[in-house]
Each structure stands twice: as structure tokens, then as C-alpha cells.
Design a protein around this motif. Structure first.
Motif, mmCIF file in Angstrom:
data_model
loop_
_atom_site.group_PDB
_atom_site.id
_atom_site.type_symbol
_atom_site.label_atom_id
_atom_site.label_comp_id
_atom_site.label_asym_id
_atom_site.label_seq_id
_atom_site.Cartn_x
_atom_site.Cartn_y
_atom_site.Cartn_z
ATOM 1 N N UNK A 1 0.875 -1.156 0.000
ATOM 2 C CA UNK A 1 0.000 0.000 0.000
ATOM 3 C C UNK A 1 0.918 1.214 0.000
ATOM 4 N N UNK A 2 0.851 1.994 -1.063
ATOM 5 C CA UNK A 2 1.789 3.093 -1.247
ATOM 6 C C UNK A 2 1.338 4.360 -0.527
ATOM 7 N N UNK A 3 2.176 4.861 0.386
ATOM 8 C CA UNK A 3 1.831 6.119 1.029
ATOM 9 C C UNK A 3 1.839 7.261 0.010
ATOM 10 N N UNK A 4 2.832 7.264 -0.890
ATOM 11 C CA UNK A 4 2.908 8.278 -1.940
ATOM 12 C C UNK A 4 3.941 7.859 -2.975
ATOM 13 N N UNK A 5 3.630 8.100 -4.229
ATOM 14 C CA UNK A 5 4.596 7.784 -5.279
ATOM 15 C C UNK A 5 5.645 8.886 -5.404
ATOM 16 N N UNK A 6 5.456 10.006 -4.711
ATOM 17 C CA UNK A 6 6.451 11.078 -4.708
ATOM 18 C C UNK A 6 7.766 10.608 -4.080
ATOM 19 N N UNK A 7 7.702 9.557 -3.276
ATOM 20 C CA UNK A 7 8.908 8.982 -2.675
ATOM 21 C C UNK A 7 9.894 8.587 -3.771
ATOM 22 N N UNK A 8 9.395 7.957 -4.816
ATOM 23 C CA UNK A 8 10.243 7.543 -5.937
ATOM 24 C C UNK A 8 10.795 8.776 -6.643
ATOM 25 N N UNK A 9 9.948 9.745 -6.905
ATOM 26 C CA UNK A 9 10.359 10.963 -7.603
ATOM 27 C C UNK A 9 11.471 11.678 -6.848
ATOM 28 N N UNK A 10 11.300 11.824 -5.552
ATOM 29 C CA UNK A 10 12.299 12.502 -4.722
ATOM 30 C C UNK A 10 13.625 11.755 -4.732
ATOM 31 N N UNK A 11 13.572 10.441 -4.592
ATOM 32 C CA UNK A 11 14.798 9.633 -4.593
ATOM 33 C C UNK A 11 15.486 9.717 -5.948
ATOM 34 N N UNK A 12 14.713 9.670 -7.025
ATOM 35 C CA UNK A 12 15.282 9.748 -8.358
ATOM 36 C C UNK A 12 15.940 11.110 -8.605
ATOM 37 N N UNK A 13 15.337 12.179 -8.127
ATOM 38 C CA UNK A 13 15.937 13.511 -8.281
ATOM 39 C C UNK A 13 17.287 13.589 -7.566
ATOM 40 N N UNK A 14 17.363 13.010 -6.363
ATOM 41 C CA UNK A 14 18.646 12.991 -5.634
ATOM 42 C C UNK A 14 19.665 12.139 -6.378
ATOM 43 N N UNK A 15 19.216 11.015 -6.918
ATOM 44 C CA UNK A 15 20.100 10.111 -7.644
ATOM 45 C C UNK A 15 20.674 10.781 -8.891
ATOM 46 N N UNK A 16 19.861 11.551 -9.590
ATOM 47 C CA UNK A 16 20.342 12.265 -10.778
ATOM 48 C C UNK A 16 21.500 13.200 -10.442
ATOM 49 N N UNK A 17 21.473 13.806 -9.275
ATOM 50 C CA UNK A 17 22.557 14.713 -8.876
ATOM 51 C C UNK A 17 23.885 13.972 -8.741
ATOM 52 N N UNK A 18 23.820 12.682 -8.449
ATOM 53 C CA UNK A 18 25.030 11.878 -8.297
ATOM 54 C C UNK A 18 25.580 11.374 -9.624
ATOM 55 N N UNK A 19 24.709 11.076 -10.585
ATOM 56 C CA UNK A 19 25.206 10.403 -11.791
ATOM 57 C C UNK A 19 25.051 11.171 -13.097
ATOM 58 N N UNK A 20 24.181 12.138 -13.147
ATOM 59 C CA UNK A 20 23.941 12.851 -14.405
ATOM 60 C C UNK A 20 24.932 14.006 -14.586
ATOM 61 N N UNK A 21 25.455 14.185 -15.810
ATOM 62 C CA UNK A 21 26.309 15.346 -16.071
ATOM 63 C C UNK A 21 25.538 16.647 -15.840
ATOM 64 N N UNK A 22 24.257 16.647 -16.244
ATOM 65 C CA UNK A 22 23.385 17.797 -16.041
ATOM 66 C C UNK A 22 22.043 17.275 -15.517
#
Length: 132
Positions: free
Chosen positions: A76-97
């Protein structure tokens, strides 16, 4: 905590390889380390698990719900924003931009996908010249 290494070309992401390289990022699955441009990146365990899951499903659009179920274990998902937030942080680690992601892409109305142009997966041993 994760570390990264420089990019190294090889087989496909479905393999049980110990290392995976794309762009200037190298993941070491066995050591759970990520390096970008040779610099260790300190990812949380959840960030690493999400990145690994995306890499093991290259080019596949993965819904937020599926990512929650597979990586967080929520039925039962409290919020799918959890994935979005984690992915945004992850992009800062691996994406050139991180503002214009090359690898971790958003698919409107669908979810996310790991885009692999030129990416590779392989067990790299002492022949890994780019890992020196």
C-alpha cells in the motif's frame, strides 16, 4: 555509501556482472560503490538499490508503483512522490546535467527509464584499464 569509477564498456545489463559502466559512471555491485569521473559518490542504500534496479531493466518504462513495490516493498503506497524525490537525488550523483538527464529519464504518464546509449555491463578484472 557508494563509490564510482570511470566508464568501461562491456556486455548487457541483464548479466550478473560485478561492474557496470556508462558515461563517466562506474557501479561496483559487489562493493556497492559508485564513482563518477573517478570520484566516490555517497549514495544511500535506497538510492543504490533504485539505480541498480533501473540498470537491470534498461529501456523499460517502470512505473512509480512498480518501483515502490520492487525497491521499497510497499503493498500500500503512502505516496509515489517517494520515488520521484529519490530519483531527483540520484540524478545529482550520476547525471552530467541533472536538469537535462541523459540516463535517468522521466516518461510522462508512464514512469522512469534508464536509457543506455553506449552503456555496458561486465565482470571486470585486472584487464580493466579504464578503472585504474
Amino acid at each position: 555509501m557508494l563509490r564510482r569509477e570511470e566508464a568501461v564498456p562491456s556486455p548487457t545489463p541483464g548479466d550478473a556482472a560485478e561492474r557496470f559502466a556508462f558515461g563517466d559512471v562506474v557501479l561496483d555491485f559487489k562493493r556497492r560503490e559508485v564513482r563518477r569521473a573517478g570520484r566516490l559518490q555517497e549514495l544511500t542504500n535506497r538510492e543504490f538499490r533504485l539505480l541498480e534496479y533501473l540498470i537491470r531493466h534498461p529501456g523499460e518504462v517502470l512505473t512509480r508503483e512498480r518501483l515502490l513495490e520492487e525497491n521499497w516493498g510497499y503493498e500500500v503506497h503512502p505516496t509515489t512522490r517517494t520515488v520521484t524525490t529519490t530519483l531527483l537525488r540520484l540524478r545529482k550523483h550520476i547525471e552530467p546535467d541533472p536538469e537535462s538527464p541523459r540516463y535517468l529519464k522521466t516518461v510522462r504518464g508512464g514512469g522512469y527509464l534508464f536509457d543506455l546509449p553506449g552503456a555496458s555491463m561486465a565482470s571486470l578484472g585486472s584487464d580493466c584499464t579504464a578503472c585504474d
